[in-house]
Design a protein around this motif. Sequence first.
Motif, PDB file in Angstrom:
ATOM      1  N   ALA A 194       0.833  -1.204   0.000  1.00  0.00           N
ATOM      2  CA  ALA A 194       0.000   0.000   0.000  1.00  0.00           C
ATOM      3  C   ALA A 194       0.869   1.256   0.000  1.00  0.00           C
ATOM      4  O   ALA A 194       0.568   2.238  -0.706  1.00  0.00           O
ATOM      5  N   THR A 195       1.948   1.229   0.770  1.00  0.00           N
ATOM      6  CA  THR A 195       2.861   2.371   0.815  1.00  0.00           C
ATOM      7  C   THR A 195       3.480   2.632  -0.544  1.00  0.00           C
ATOM      8  O   THR A 195       3.567   3.781  -1.002  1.00  0.00           O
ATOM      9  N   VAL A 196       3.915   1.563  -1.205  1.00  0.00           N
ATOM     10  CA  VAL A 196       4.528   1.709  -2.530  1.00  0.00           C
ATOM     11  C   VAL A 196       3.526   2.296  -3.520  1.00  0.00           C
ATOM     12  O   VAL A 196       3.862   3.197  -4.299  1.00  0.00           O
ATOM     13  N   ASP A 197       2.297   1.802  -3.485  1.00  0.00           N
ATOM     14  CA  ASP A 197       1.274   2.309  -4.403  1.00  0.00           C
ATOM     15  C   ASP A 197       1.050   3.806  -4.201  1.00  0.00           C
ATOM     16  O   ASP A 197       0.980   4.569  -5.167  1.00  0.00           O
ATOM     17  N   LEU A 198       0.937   4.230  -2.949  1.00  0.00           N
ATOM     18  CA  LEU A 198       0.702   5.641  -2.665  1.00  0.00           C
ATOM     19  C   LEU A 198       1.926   6.495  -2.993  1.00  0.00           C
ATOM     20  O   LEU A 198       1.794   7.595  -3.537  1.00  0.00           O
ATOM     21  N   TYR A 199       3.116   5.974  -2.672  1.00  0.00           N
ATOM     22  CA  TYR A 199       4.337   6.738  -2.949  1.00  0.00           C
ATOM     23  C   TYR A 199       4.511   6.951  -4.447  1.00  0.00           C
ATOM     24  O   TYR A 199       4.820   8.064  -4.888  1.00  0.00           O
ATOM     25  N   VAL A 200       4.354   5.895  -5.226  1.00  0.00           N
ATOM     26  CA  VAL A 200       4.508   6.008  -6.679  1.00  0.00           C
ATOM     27  C   VAL A 200       3.481   6.981  -7.258  1.00  0.00           C
ATOM     28  O   VAL A 200       3.783   7.756  -8.168  1.00  0.00           O
ATOM     29  N   SER A 201       2.267   6.954  -6.714  1.00  0.00           N
ATOM     30  CA  SER A 201       1.236   7.891  -7.162  1.00  0.00           C
ATOM     31  C   SER A 201       1.655   9.329  -6.868  1.00  0.00           C
ATOM     32  O   SER A 201       1.489  10.225  -7.718  1.00  0.00           O
ATOM     33  N   LEU A 202       2.203   9.569  -5.680  1.00  0.00           N
ATOM     34  CA  LEU A 202       2.670  10.899  -5.318  1.00  0.00           C
ATOM     35  C   LEU A 202       3.835  11.334  -6.201  1.00  0.00           C
ATOM     36  O   LEU A 202       3.902  12.495  -6.645  1.00  0.00           O
ATOM     37  N   TYR A 203       4.747  10.426  -6.469  1.00  0.00           N
ATOM     38  CA  TYR A 203       5.898  10.723  -7.335  1.00  0.00           C
ATOM     39  C   TYR A 203       5.418  11.116  -8.730  1.00  0.00           C
ATOM     40  O   TYR A 203       5.855  12.128  -9.291  1.00  0.00           O
ATOM     41  N   ASN A 204       4.518  10.314  -9.295  1.00  0.00           N
ATOM     42  CA  ASN A 204       3.997  10.606 -10.634  1.00  0.00           C
ATOM     43  C   ASN A 204       3.227  11.919 -10.671  1.00  0.00           C
ATOM     44  O   ASN A 204       3.308  12.676 -11.645  1.00  0.00           O
ATOM     45  N   LEU A 205       2.472  12.189  -9.612  1.00  0.00           N
ATOM     46  CA  LEU A 205       1.749  13.457  -9.530  1.00  0.00           C
ATOM     47  C   LEU A 205       2.713  14.632  -9.544  1.00  0.00           C
ATOM     48  O   LEU A 205       2.530  15.600 -10.301  1.00  0.00           O
ATOM     49  N   PHE A 206       3.739  14.565  -8.706  1.00  0.00           N
ATOM     50  CA  PHE A 206       4.692  15.672  -8.587  1.00  0.00           C
ATOM     51  C   PHE A 206       5.424  15.914  -9.900  1.00  0.00           C
ATOM     52  O   PHE A 206       5.519  17.054 -10.376  1.00  0.00           O
ATOM     53  N   VAL A 207       5.941  14.857 -10.503  1.00  0.00           N
ATOM     54  CA  VAL A 207       6.668  14.999 -11.773  1.00  0.00           C
ATOM     55  C   VAL A 207       5.740  15.506 -12.873  1.00  0.00           C
ATOM     56  O   VAL A 207       6.129  16.352 -13.699  1.00  0.00           O
TER      57      VAL A 207
END
Length: 220
Positions: A194-207
């Motif tokens: 779950a952490t990985v899913d949320l982190y990757v989503s945040l990373y993609n959002l920011f970029v």
Amino acid sequence: MQDRLVTNTRSESLISTHKVLRNTYFLLGLTLAFSSIVAMVAMSLNLPRLPWWGMLVGFYGLLFLTNATANSGLGILSVFGLTGFLGYSLGPILSSYLSAGLGDVVALAFGATALVFFSCSAYVLTTKRDMSFLSGMMIALFVVLLIGVIANIFLTIPALSLAISALFVVFSSGAILLTTSNIIHGGETNYIRATVDLYVSLYNLFVSFLQIFGLLGSDE
């Protein structure tokens, strides 16, 4: 007697869900802090930007490792390896924006990312709505994005880059809604995944927001 068993089962399920949610947000906070430190180190050392194929190999390799070890203690180390790698990749990107005098774009991207994350999370946590109906749309969007990213590697068209970034915002927002929903409805019981899913989503959002605001700003 049967009613008592049902009540106990629901209570245990609720406690388990809260535990997964709490652990997920705690680990997410730690990984965000860690990747931020790695990004700052990469910026201060002026480390080079990774080529696209290096990003793909590193990301999917570490993602596979994290999923494979998610049910063991090694999963924690894998999560920090993955988020540290992505933090490193942000360093040169942020350096290029800051050196070009686009610090306002970075601030806008950070603010937009935080707004989307908290809005999506708050919506699901408040309404308790089951967002599993988004699964089909997410698969279709992933295929479209994959084709678009591959095409843009060779075409490098600004309008296509803008469209891909906008779709990534939609995809990442959907991923946050779906992941949060899966946690509170028991569909995701592993806080590492779950952490990985949320982190990757945040990373993609920011970029994605960086690219959108950067491209829009350059057209003005």
